[in-house]
Design a protein around this motif. Structure first.
Motif, PDB file in Angstrom:
ATOM      1  N   PHE A  19       1.740   7.336  -5.492  1.00 17.08           N
ATOM      2  CA  PHE A  19       1.950   6.068  -4.802  1.00 17.08           C
ATOM      3  C   PHE A  19       1.953   4.914  -5.800  1.00 17.08           C
ATOM      4  O   PHE A  19       1.105   4.846  -6.691  1.00 17.08           O
ATOM      5  N   SER A 215       9.568   1.501  -0.173  1.00 12.48           N
ATOM      6  CA  SER A 215       9.628   1.175   1.250  1.00 12.48           C
ATOM      7  C   SER A 215       8.319   0.524   1.655  1.00 12.48           C
ATOM      8  O   SER A 215       7.241   1.012   1.305  1.00 12.48           O
ATOM      9  N   GLN A 216       8.436  -0.591   2.382  1.00  9.56           N
ATOM     10  CA  GLN A 216       7.245  -1.266   2.868  1.00  9.56           C
ATOM     11  C   GLN A 216       6.991  -0.968   4.346  1.00  9.56           C
ATOM     12  O   GLN A 216       6.166  -1.609   4.985  1.00  9.56           O
ATOM     13  N   ASP A 217       7.718   0.013   4.850  1.00 10.64           N
ATOM     14  CA  ASP A 217       7.534   0.505   6.209  1.00 10.64           C
ATOM     15  C   ASP A 217       6.720   1.794   6.128  1.00 10.64           C
ATOM     16  O   ASP A 217       7.228   2.835   5.681  1.00 10.64           O
ATOM     17  N   ALA A 218       5.471   1.745   6.547  1.00 11.73           N
ATOM     18  CA  ALA A 218       4.572   2.887   6.381  1.00 11.73           C
ATOM     19  C   ALA A 218       5.080   4.126   7.099  1.00 11.73           C
ATOM     20  O   ALA A 218       4.996   5.250   6.571  1.00 11.73           O
ATOM     21  N   THR A 221       7.967   5.564   5.171  1.00 16.93           N
ATOM     22  CA  THR A 221       7.446   6.139   3.935  1.00 16.93           C
ATOM     23  C   THR A 221       6.903   7.533   4.187  1.00 16.93           C
ATOM     24  O   THR A 221       7.165   8.477   3.425  1.00 16.93           O
ATOM     25  N   ARG A 222       6.162   7.693   5.267  1.00 10.00           N
ATOM     26  CA  ARG A 222       5.599   9.004   5.587  1.00 10.00           C
ATOM     27  C   ARG A 222       6.698   9.996   5.941  1.00 10.00           C
ATOM     28  O   ARG A 222       6.602  11.192   5.612  1.00 10.00           O
ATOM     29  N   THR A 234       4.934   1.277  -2.284  1.00  9.29           N
ATOM     30  CA  THR A 234       4.614   0.851  -0.920  1.00  9.29           C
ATOM     31  C   THR A 234       4.414  -0.656  -0.783  1.00  9.29           C
ATOM     32  O   THR A 234       4.092  -1.129   0.306  1.00  9.29           O
TER      33      THR A 234
END
Length: 254
Positions: A19, A215-218, A221-222, A234
């Motif tokens: 990360f 990506s700042q969308d959790a 990202t997952r 992140t």
């Protein structure tokens, strides 16, 4: 004195996700603060920031005592520019806007010494511990990690050719520019863009090349991690600062 090992390159070969965070604020104190936060890696960005080549050196020095590894993003895939970043101690480079195999091959040549590449030889640089690593030129190539950024629809069409170039260690997918090239500027979360990213992760996994992205969308990202992405950024330092400042100001105005 021994040649410093590239910890990030070794960890990239493992299976655990790594990360990261994006650094755009050109200040050693800001980089030092981020380096102590617990991220596995950090991009020192010179493409979309005011950071010049010489300003990267104190940023590398600020992060050096911490376990967060620095990836340097030059402004362009240029042999002379790459040489300067490597000589001042960058071991992992993220090169933007790679469009085809020829550009990938040029990038590989730029980070390698002759006869395998074109990197200029100098033995008193910071990378060689100012001449204290006597066999630096013979061993340096093995510790350089080259990541190519694929960020257009045209480049995705050539993904296997780019990623399969000998000497490329990983591929980073750039959602923002990819979205613009697909006709969705400013919409990196558009379903078509996300589908293209997930498909690229699948394709890279099929040929054994580590995939990364920002990506700042959790939730997304997952999803990318579930599909096999190996290193993900992140957050971006400036966005974190602005959002926190705006939220604090709004709370007291209320």
């Amino acid at each position: 004195m021994d040649l410093p090992q590239n910890r990030f390159k070794r960890r990239l070969l493992g299976r655990e996700p790594l990360f990261g965070i994006w650094s755009t604020i050109p200040d050693p104190m800001a980089v030092e603060a981020l380096a102590g936060a617990g991220f596995d890696w950090m991009v020192l960005d010179t493409e979309h920031s005011s950071v010049e080549v010489a300003e990267v050196l104190p940023l590398l020095q600020a992060a050096a005592p911490y376990p967060t590894d620095c990836l340097v993003r030059p402004v362009v895939n240029d042999t002379a520019l790459i040489k300067r970043h490597l000589d001042q101690g960058a071991q992992t480079l993220l090169l933007p806007y790679i469009q085809n195999r020829e550009e990938a091959e040029a990038a590989v040549a730029a980070v390698r010494y002759p006869p395998r590449g074109l990197r200029g030889v100098a033995t008193t640089t910071r990378a060689a511990r100012y001449g204290r690593v006597p066999d630096y030129v013979a061993r340096a190539d093995a510790e350089i990690c080259l990541i190519l950024q694929v960020e257009t629809a045209a480049a995705l069409d050539r993904l296997e050719a780019i990623a399969g170039t000998e000497g490329v260690d990983a591929v980073f997918i750039g959602p923002a520019d990819l979205a613009a090239s697909m006709g969705h500027p400013g919409q990196s979360g558009h379903p078509e863009v996300r589908d293209a990213i997930l498909d690229a992760i699948d394709r890279l996994g099929a040929i054994g090349v580590p995939a990364g992205l920002l990506s700042q969308d959790a939730a997304f990202t997952r999803s990318c991690l579930d599909r096999g992405a190996r290193f993900v950024a992140t957050g971006i330092d400036m966005r974190l600062l602005v959002r926190a400042a705006d939220a604090l100001a709004s709370a007291f105005r209320a």
